[in-house]
Design an enzyme around this catalytic site. Sequence first.
Site, PDB file in Angstrom:
ATOM      1  N   GLU A  42       0.828  -1.208   0.000  1.00 45.33           N
ATOM      2  CA  GLU A  42       0.000   0.000   0.000  1.00 45.33           C
ATOM      3  C   GLU A  42       0.861   1.257   0.000  1.00 45.33           C
ATOM      4  OE1 GLU A  42      -3.732   1.740   2.582  1.00 45.33           O
ATOM      5  OE2 GLU A  42      -1.892   1.240   3.653  1.00 45.33           O
ATOM      6  N   LYS A 132      -8.981   4.257  -2.050  1.00 43.86           N
ATOM      7  CA  LYS A 132      -9.379   3.737  -0.739  1.00 43.86           C
ATOM      8  C   LYS A 132     -10.646   4.440  -0.247  1.00 43.86           C
ATOM      9  CE  LYS A 132      -7.061   2.600   3.650  1.00 43.86           C
ATOM     10  NZ  LYS A 132      -5.759   2.741   4.348  1.00 43.86           N
ATOM     11  N   CYS A 166      -5.324  -2.091   2.700  1.00 43.53           N
ATOM     12  CA  CYS A 166      -5.156  -2.065   4.154  1.00 43.53           C
ATOM     13  C   CYS A 166      -6.458  -2.376   4.899  1.00 43.53           C
ATOM     14  CB  CYS A 166      -4.577  -0.705   4.545  1.00 43.53           C
ATOM     15  SG  CYS A 166      -3.803  -0.613   6.171  1.00 43.53           S
TER      16      CYS A 166
END
Length: 315
Positions: A42, A132, A166
């Site tokens: 990430e 994200k 994540c």
Amino acid sequence: MLKVAVAQIAPVWLNRVATLEKVVSKITEAGEEKCQLVVFGEALVPGYPFWVEHTEGAIFDSDLQKDLYAHYVDQAVDVVRGDLDAVCKAAKDGHIAVYLGIVERAQDRADSLYCSLVYIDAHGEIQSVHRKVMPTYEERLVWSIGDGNGLQVHELGPFKVGGLNCWENWMPMARASLYAQGENLHVAVWPGNYRNVYDLIPVIAKESRSYVIAASGVWNAADIPDDLPHANLLKERMKGTLANGGSCVAKPDGSWLIEPVTDREDLFYTELDHQMVRKERLLLNVSGHYSRPDVFQLELNQERQNPLKKKNPDT
């Protein structure tokens, strides 16, 4: 069988060009090993915003935070500008697909930053850029909230591969949106820490009856470059290992194919047998025979979010 590589590497922290050179090198190496997919951690390019936690990042109107953020924006990846062209070329030359975690500077959102996961196919074409959906805790001080546009799966040999950033991997509906599209190879990318993967990755594998690849970064504060804004202060405040890796691969039954590996940069190779997915889904198939669409349904909005919607005055 699908041969994959997990690239556990450190960024040249907050240096886009130098970090991309490392990425291209690892793609080339994995391609030479006849891998069909390589996965990176990430926000690898240009690096995770570790400074926020260690420099009182929530102080309003801080000159320190403004300086660091401005540098971060400058070093972030502009996909539209072509910052990933060399990565795409390496993927095409090596006939290998790539999942790469970047900090994206978004032209369509006035240069706001997103933690994005980019999928590049073996022809060197960018197929999705997943922003994200919810940055975690202090990340929201520098990263913007994303959308569902990149919640997509992609054909890769016998597999359908999708990925999350994540702590998105803790979000049941985010996972379910990929399962429902036929995902059977799940990619989970992390800035890097063993504690994030050792319990969750086998759970996702057992839940989805899919292979799960976790790609993490490594990074030590001793590698703070001297030319960063406020470099001396950062070196004073940030000590030791901030990302210790933990890259791993779980089988569809939740057992380890590669156990979490920490504290070193490396490429880890393995092969995935699609037949194992089919065998395990006899017992549980959460978006197939075990689902109840007459009882439960998930609505996914894949529209790219933008504050400006133009209307044609002639229509």
